[in-house]
Design an enzyme around this catalytic site. Structure first.
Site, short mmCIF file in Angstrom:
data_model
loop_
_atom_site.label_atom_id
_atom_site.label_comp_id
_atom_site.label_asym_id
_atom_site.label_seq_id
_atom_site.Cartn_x
_atom_site.Cartn_y
_atom_site.Cartn_z
N GLY A 41 0.81 -1.22 0.00
CA GLY A 41 0.00 0.00 0.00
C GLY A 41 0.84 1.26 0.00
O GLY A 41 1.67 1.45 0.87
N SER A 42 0.64 2.16 -0.96
CA SER A 42 1.52 3.30 -1.09
C SER A 42 0.99 4.25 -2.16
O SER A 42 -0.12 4.09 -2.65
CB SER A 42 2.93 2.82 -1.46
OG SER A 42 2.84 1.78 -2.43
N ARG A 43 1.83 5.23 -2.54
CA ARG A 43 1.43 6.21 -3.54
C ARG A 43 2.62 6.57 -4.41
O ARG A 43 3.77 6.49 -3.97
CB ARG A 43 0.91 7.48 -2.84
CG ARG A 43 0.06 8.36 -3.73
CD ARG A 43 -0.47 9.52 -2.95
NE ARG A 43 0.34 10.71 -3.14
CZ ARG A 43 0.23 11.80 -2.40
NH1 ARG A 43 -0.61 11.82 -1.38
NH2 ARG A 43 0.97 12.86 -2.64
#
EC number: 4.1.1.65
Length: 225
Positions: free
Chosen positions: A188-190
């Site tokens: 999970g990240s951007r």
């Protein structure tokens, strides 16, 4: 056949070993009600399958075109805005942010072909990836690739609340090709990408994109303009 990314091999091995021990303990007669034992067995199996699924690394055919900016990641477009980029360009740029949920492929790819001009790792916090300040407060990397025509594109890997491990493979001076795997972020990240103001944006907010496949923008060379 499911292809597993190299970043997942140790995590998968350790996780599956722990889950195997848990299931053996359940089978071996740990004192629990049948319903609890069944629920734990199903949950551990699903968790193991999800870990395998998370670290999948699908093969993708890249349609390389110099004027195109390809998506550097799988996920959903959560921001498109003009902003002052203060680390490298120190001028106004168009920022496009892509949120990667734990169910997206987490391989990061180069949006253009060129030479890696700049790279920096920033330690930081672990705010949720969609938090407005995550791009400046969280653990992150900044990379800039320069095309043969001189146009530069900056992209930033940002760790989220769950993600606490960013990998970036090329070194400054290395040649990278559009769609090449350049990094990985775990759980999970951007990813933010910064483009020139004259970029012709090809995506919309909330649109789902695929790394190395979806067209983010078009930037013609100065000669073509």
């Amino acid at each position: 056949m499911l292809r597993i990314h190299k970043e997942g091999k140790i995590i998968i091995r350790n996780s599956l070993f722990i889950l195997l021990l848990l299931n053996l303990a359940l089978i071996g007669g740990v004192r629990m009600s049948k319903s609890v034992t069944t629920a734990l067995g199903i949950s551990s199996t699903l968790l193991g399958l999800w870990i395998l699924y998370f670290f999948r690394n699908p093969t993708r055919l890249i349609n390389k075109q110099e004027e195109l900016i390809l998506s550097p990641a799988d996920g959903k477009v959560v921001a498109i805005k003009q902003i002052y980029e203060d680390e490298y360009f120190k001028e106004e740029r168009i920022q496009i942010s892509i949120f990667m949920s734990p169910f997206n492929v987490h391989v990061n790819r180069s949006p253009i072909s060129g030479v890696l001009e700049y790279f920096k790792y920033h330690p930081g916090k672990y705010l949720v990836a969609f938090h407005p300040k995550s791009s400046t407060k969280n653990e992150r990397t900044t990379a800039v690739v320069k095309r043969i025509d001189g146009i530069e594109v900056l992209f930033r890997q940002i760790a989220g609340f769950v993600a606490r491990r960013i990998k970036f493979y090329p070194k400054v001076g290395d040649e990278v090709h559009q769609g090449d795997e350049v990094g990985f972020i775990k759980f999970g990240s951007r990813l933010d990408i910064f483009l020139p103001l004259n970029a012709d944006i090809q995506v919309n907010l909330k649109e789902h994109v695929r790394g190395g496949k979806s067209i983010i923008a078009k930037i013609a060379s100065e000669e073509e303009e």
